[in-house]
Design an enzyme around this catalytic site. Sequence first.
Site, mmCIF file in Angstrom:
data_model
loop_
_atom_site.group_PDB
_atom_site.id
_atom_site.type_symbol
_atom_site.label_atom_id
_atom_site.label_comp_id
_atom_site.label_asym_id
_atom_site.label_seq_id
_atom_site.Cartn_x
_atom_site.Cartn_y
_atom_site.Cartn_z
ATOM 1 N N ASP A 195 0.861 -1.188 0.000
ATOM 2 C CA ASP A 195 0.000 0.000 0.000
ATOM 3 C C ASP A 195 0.893 1.231 0.000
ATOM 4 O OD1 ASP A 195 1.133 0.286 2.516
ATOM 5 O OD2 ASP A 195 -0.762 0.337 3.599
ATOM 6 N N ASP A 197 1.382 4.839 2.305
ATOM 7 C CA ASP A 197 0.987 5.461 3.582
ATOM 8 C C ASP A 197 1.364 6.940 3.603
ATOM 9 O OD1 ASP A 197 0.488 2.761 5.138
ATOM 10 O OD2 ASP A 197 2.471 2.552 4.246
ATOM 11 N N ASP A 285 -3.303 4.393 2.825
ATOM 12 C CA ASP A 285 -3.644 4.730 4.215
ATOM 13 C C ASP A 285 -3.337 6.201 4.471
ATOM 14 O OD1 ASP A 285 -4.352 2.127 4.835
ATOM 15 O OD2 ASP A 285 -2.399 1.599 5.697
#
Length: 361
Positions: A195, A197, A285
């Site tokens: 992902d 962040d 995120d």
Amino acid sequence: PDATTSTPVAKVSQYACQRRTTTANSNKIFTDAFEVLAESYEFNEMEGQSLAFRRAASVLRSLPSKIQSLRDAESLPFLGKHSIAVIEEILQCGFSMEVQKILSNERFKTLKLFMSVFGVGLKTAEKWYRKGLLSFTRGLFPTGFLHYGDISRAVSKAEAQALGNIIDETVHAITSDALLTLTGGFRRGKDFGHDVDFIVTTPEMGKEEHLLTAVIESLKHQGLILYCDYRASTFDMSRLPNHKFDAMDHFAKCFLILRLDGSRVEGGLCGAEGDGRGWRAVRVDLVSPPMKQYAFTLLGWTGSKQFERDLRRFAQKERHMLLDNHALYDKTKRELLAATTEQDIFAHLGLQYIEPCQRNA
Ligand code: GTP
Ligand code: MN
Ligand code: MN
């Protein structure tokens, strides 16, 4: 000079925060095996054994060269009987029988998929597994499942950069003095991640949560949000330092799946362009701490997980202090220690500063 004197080997610290660990892992063949064993123990709720293998893997990742013999490994911290036996087997035949067996185990494969791709915990993954793969219907699973193909594919540095640009434009259209910082694995210099962040905040006290919801609204209007799990802040400064210091923080955050167009990515998307869509789904995120907690959040979200665990363990065991993503508390002086930079926090802990790219523990 005495020719028989060999160069003394530097003692390897038992704390990852006293080691420098770059992405160049000379012992990948061993650490990959240890991570599988750690995960397998985790899935069987044997936390002690799991942690032991994670620690052993972390120690090996910090070594400047590959282990050539058992003698190289025996004096290292956290390398117990079991991990030494695995190293021995790999040195002899190139692989570990025990690890091979785990990798072909259906329960292991399924739990790993559920936990890493859908981000659910062991309990939920176990429940899904028991329901059986045959009843695997879309309705049973969260939205993440719809984008499973994309999300299980690694995110490249160029894709992370493109997302950074999009979020940067979005954030600064809302508040010109907002602060956006890339964190997580990409801040540590990794080439790929699961992902991307980011920390989003503003110097305006108390406005950070509002900023995050405004960012989500704007991304929604731009048609970029495929999935959004928003968690409002439960942070309460007046409860510091009495709250339980733990890994999870209480700041406003969101776990997103964003749509990333290939046209925004330098060199194009990796892989997804082939099916003619020209876009891919990416996990992102965002966390929004108040500016006063920025340094603690940056340190906490940069990782790696093992580095964070050892920072907290070091603070507790060696300094009688409590560290988390919100604050650093000195139990002897009974006071919170302020910090505006990561360097301040390392200094409070009496640790040499470790660069983000050296925190790949
Ligand atoms: P990849 O994403 O796989 O490249 O690795 P990563 O190191 O970026 O992992 P991840 O994105 O899972 O987490 C980055 C850091 O943020 C880690 O140190 C985590 O401990 C921390 N982190 C991740 N999610 C949360 C969360 O919900 N709360 C808190 N407090 N910390 C989190
Ligand atoms: Mn990450
Ligand atoms: Mn993350």
